[in-house]
Design a protein around this motif. Structure first.
Motif, PDB file in Angstrom:
ATOM      1  N   ILE A 197      -3.416  -4.089   2.888  1.00 56.19           N
ATOM      2  CA  ILE A 197      -3.053  -4.651   1.675  1.00 56.19           C
ATOM      3  C   ILE A 197      -2.360  -5.954   1.509  1.00 56.19           C
ATOM      4  O   ILE A 197      -2.343  -6.816   1.076  1.00 56.19           O
ATOM      5  CB  ILE A 197      -2.652  -3.578   0.769  1.00 56.19           C
ATOM      6  N   PHE A 198      -0.783  -5.957   2.340  1.00 60.51           N
ATOM      7  CA  PHE A 198      -0.302  -6.875   2.568  1.00 60.51           C
ATOM      8  C   PHE A 198      -0.669  -8.086   3.227  1.00 60.51           C
ATOM      9  O   PHE A 198      -0.579  -9.268   2.957  1.00 60.51           O
ATOM     10  CB  PHE A 198       0.885  -6.408   3.116  1.00 60.51           C
ATOM     11  N   PHE A 199      -1.688  -7.810   4.209  1.00 63.50           N
ATOM     12  CA  PHE A 199      -2.204  -8.893   4.787  1.00 63.50           C
ATOM     13  C   PHE A 199      -3.398  -9.468   3.904  1.00 63.50           C
ATOM     14  O   PHE A 199      -3.426 -10.926   3.884  1.00 63.50           O
ATOM     15  CB  PHE A 199      -3.317  -8.297   6.181  1.00 63.50           C
ATOM     16  N   ILE A 200      -3.994  -8.941   3.275  1.00 62.97           N
ATOM     17  CA  ILE A 200      -4.971  -9.559   1.952  1.00 62.97           C
ATOM     18  C   ILE A 200      -4.163 -10.290   1.075  1.00 62.97           C
ATOM     19  O   ILE A 200      -4.629 -11.203   0.686  1.00 62.97           O
ATOM     20  CB  ILE A 200      -5.852  -8.375   1.432  1.00 62.97           C
ATOM     21  N   ILE A 201      -2.994  -9.605   0.452  1.00 62.03           N
ATOM     22  CA  ILE A 201      -2.101 -10.490  -0.354  1.00 62.03           C
ATOM     23  C   ILE A 201      -1.568 -11.757   0.237  1.00 62.03           C
ATOM     24  O   ILE A 201      -1.647 -12.895  -0.373  1.00 62.03           O
ATOM     25  CB  ILE A 201      -1.014  -9.740  -0.653  1.00 62.03           C
ATOM     26  N   ALA A 202      -1.509 -11.841   1.800  1.00 58.08           N
ATOM     27  CA  ALA A 202      -0.781 -13.027   2.525  1.00 58.08           C
ATOM     28  C   ALA A 202      -1.879 -14.031   2.537  1.00 58.08           C
ATOM     29  O   ALA A 202      -1.582 -14.989   2.287  1.00 58.08           O
ATOM     30  CB  ALA A 202      -0.578 -12.479   3.767  1.00 58.08           C
ATOM     31  N   ALA A 221       3.497 -15.556   1.025  1.00 51.60           N
ATOM     32  CA  ALA A 221       2.405 -15.343   2.196  1.00 51.60           C
ATOM     33  C   ALA A 221       3.236 -15.271   3.529  1.00 51.60           C
ATOM     34  O   ALA A 221       2.593 -14.085   4.272  1.00 51.60           O
ATOM     35  CB  ALA A 221       1.535 -16.562   2.599  1.00 51.60           C
ATOM     36  N   ALA A 222       4.373 -15.757   3.820  1.00 51.69           N
ATOM     37  CA  ALA A 222       5.010 -15.351   4.979  1.00 51.69           C
ATOM     38  C   ALA A 222       5.819 -14.039   4.941  1.00 51.69           C
ATOM     39  O   ALA A 222       5.699 -13.462   5.699  1.00 51.69           O
ATOM     40  CB  ALA A 222       6.031 -16.491   4.974  1.00 51.69           C
ATOM     41  N   GLY A 223       6.380 -13.776   3.540  1.00 52.76           N
ATOM     42  CA  GLY A 223       6.813 -12.371   3.332  1.00 52.76           C
ATOM     43  C   GLY A 223       5.836 -11.381   3.493  1.00 52.76           C
ATOM     44  O   GLY A 223       6.151 -10.240   4.051  1.00 52.76           O
ATOM     45  N   ALA A 224       4.546 -11.383   2.928  1.00 52.05           N
ATOM     46  CA  ALA A 224       3.670 -10.442   2.889  1.00 52.05           C
ATOM     47  C   ALA A 224       2.983 -10.360   4.510  1.00 52.05           C
ATOM     48  O   ALA A 224       2.723  -9.045   4.939  1.00 52.05           O
ATOM     49  CB  ALA A 224       2.440 -10.714   1.925  1.00 52.05           C
ATOM     50  N   VAL A 225       2.871 -11.269   5.180  1.00 48.67           N
ATOM     51  CA  VAL A 225       2.767 -11.260   6.805  1.00 48.67           C
ATOM     52  C   VAL A 225       3.845 -10.372   7.358  1.00 48.67           C
ATOM     53  O   VAL A 225       3.368  -9.514   8.312  1.00 48.67           O
ATOM     54  CB  VAL A 225       2.412 -12.838   7.179  1.00 48.67           C
ATOM     55  N   SER A 226       4.935 -10.883   7.034  1.00 45.45           N
ATOM     56  CA  SER A 226       5.999 -10.123   7.931  1.00 45.45           C
ATOM     57  C   SER A 226       6.012  -8.613   7.541  1.00 45.45           C
ATOM     58  O   SER A 226       6.264  -7.748   8.284  1.00 45.45           O
ATOM     59  CB  SER A 226       7.297 -10.649   7.532  1.00 45.45           C
ATOM     60  N   ILE A 227       5.719  -8.005   6.167  1.00 46.27           N
ATOM     61  CA  ILE A 227       5.703  -6.748   5.946  1.00 46.27           C
ATOM     62  C   ILE A 227       4.597  -6.086   6.495  1.00 46.27           C
ATOM     63  O   ILE A 227       4.416  -4.987   7.100  1.00 46.27           O
ATOM     64  CB  ILE A 227       5.865  -6.752   4.334  1.00 46.27           C
ATOM     65  N   ALA A 228       3.237  -6.927   6.497  1.00 50.66           N
ATOM     66  CA  ALA A 228       1.993  -6.157   7.026  1.00 50.66           C
ATOM     67  C   ALA A 228       2.310  -6.012   8.704  1.00 50.66           C
ATOM     68  O   ALA A 228       1.862  -5.162   9.143  1.00 50.66           O
ATOM     69  CB  ALA A 228       0.745  -7.115   6.886  1.00 50.66           C
TER      70      ALA A 228
END
Length: 53
Positions: A7-12, A24-31
């Motif tokens: 889900i976080f990758f898709i948001i990114a 995008a950078a934050g969501a990628v790091s969380i994913a």
């Protein structure tokens, strides 16, 4: 947990398409963190399952 990483990758990806680089950078790091936690937990459960035999 793998679902949350996806889900976080898709948001990114969506945030990157619309030009929100910080989000995008934050969501990628969380994913990435969630994915590695999932992999570690999977390996621990796999090893513990093999040792119980």
């Amino acid at each position: 947990m793998l679902r949350y990483a996806l889900i976080f990758f898709i948001i990114a990806i969506i945030a990157a398409i619309f030009g929100f680089g910080g989000i995008a950078a934050g969501a990628v790091s969380i994913a990435r963190v969630l994915f590695f936690i999932f992999v570690v937990l999977f390996l621990i459960s796999l090893i513990s399952g093999l040792l119980k035999r």
